[in-house]
Enzyme design. Structure first.
Site, PDB file in Angstrom:
ATOM      1  N   ASP A 104       0.823  -1.209   0.000  1.00 14.42           N
ATOM      2  CA  ASP A 104       0.000   0.000   0.000  1.00 14.42           C
ATOM      3  C   ASP A 104       0.857   1.260   0.000  1.00 14.42           C
ATOM      4  OD1 ASP A 104      -2.410  -1.267  -0.115  1.00 14.42           O
ATOM      5  OD2 ASP A 104      -2.849  -1.124   2.018  1.00 14.42           O
ATOM      6  N   THR A 105       2.050   1.172   0.563  1.00 16.26           N
ATOM      7  CA  THR A 105       2.924   2.340   0.612  1.00 16.26           C
ATOM      8  C   THR A 105       3.929   2.356  -0.531  1.00 16.26           C
ATOM      9  OG1 THR A 105       4.476   1.202   2.079  1.00 16.26           O
ATOM     10  CG2 THR A 105       2.720   2.470   3.117  1.00 16.26           C
TER      11      THR A 105
END
Length: 269
Positions: A170-171
């Protein structure tokens, strides 16, 4: 180069909204599409304003979605899909990260959108891409870490692997999303043509493990879980102090930091 760009945002959770937040911060007009019956799941993630739960009170949702506009559409209904297609015609870029097959059944996949807007740039960010034997695998960011191999490398060597504290890809994936869109925008500026970008979040995560993967392929070494140890820094770890459950984290990256650390500790010798 995102100034004035128009984005139709069909994303939820973290990786997609974080990508479109970057674009919004750089001057793009982003319209986020949600449905009242299926709102973005991060709306229910604490911490909440004043510690009171509510759809409009999640600080995490605010962090990933500020600077955007918002609209509620029920895409399972014909009039909702009609409104969504009007949004597609307005947009320069369409971004989605829904489960495989969802937008296809509603005619809002790349082929459906291209028929209405031939030069659309359409980015699909999924777990394992839109082709191949695992393309139908629907997952969250916490599934991607084990798929990439990050979980295998996290934790202690004599214990089971650990999930990362924040869903790993997600990052990572949003940076690849923005870079890919920059390339697509330059391509359309030069040719006048749209493009479909098929992003696998798992592949994006694997890229960051490049040195570990190359060490295995070239040298035959398989990385193992190493707790708090680091191959390039020493001392590096969490060490016990006097007292009950008292600890200090120390990370020394080089000779100069080591000398400063010894000086601060009163152990210059």
């Amino acid at each position: 180069m995102f100034e004035g760009l128009k984005i139709a945002d069909f994303t939820g959770a973290i990786a997609g909204p974080m990508s479109t937040r970057y674009l919004a911060c750089e001057g793009a007009t982003v319209i986020k599409v949600e449905c009242h019956s299926h709102p973005d799941s991060v709306r229910l993630v604490p911490p909440y304003k004043d510690m009171v739960p509510g759809y409009d009170r999640s600080s995490q949702f605010a962090a990933y979605n500020y600077s955007k506009k918002s609209i509620g559409l029920d895409l399972s209904k014909p009039n909702g899909r009609e409104a969504a297609m009007r949004l597609v015609k307005w947009a320069d870029v369409v971004i989605e990260n829904m489960a495989p097959g969802v937008l296809e059944k509603w005619g809002l996949d790349y082929e459906g959108c291209r028929q209405e807007k031939p030069d659309v740039i359409y980015l699909s960010s999924s777990s394992l891409g839109r082709t191949g034997p695992l393309s139908s695998f629907a997952a969250w960011g916490y599934h991607h870490g084990p798929l990439v191999g990050v979980s295998h490398l996290t934790g202690w060597p004599d214990r089971l692997p650990c999930l990362d504290a924040l869903a790993y890809t997600d990052t990572v994936a949003p940076s690849f999303t923005v870079i890919a869109l920059m390339g697509a925008l330059l391509y359309r500026r030069r040719t006048g043509k749209g493009v479909f970008i098929d992003q696998s979040q798992t592949e994006a995560g694997a890229y960051v493990l490049g040195p570990t993967i190359m060490d295995s392929l070239v040298n035959g070494r398989s990385a193992i879980r190493a707790g708090n140890r680091d191959p390039d820094m020493a001392p590096h770890g969490v060490f016990p102090c006097q007292g009950e459950e008292k600890w200090v984290a120390i990370a020394v990256t080089g000779q100069k930091e080591w000398e400063n650390f010894c000086r601060a500790a009163g152990k210059e010798e």
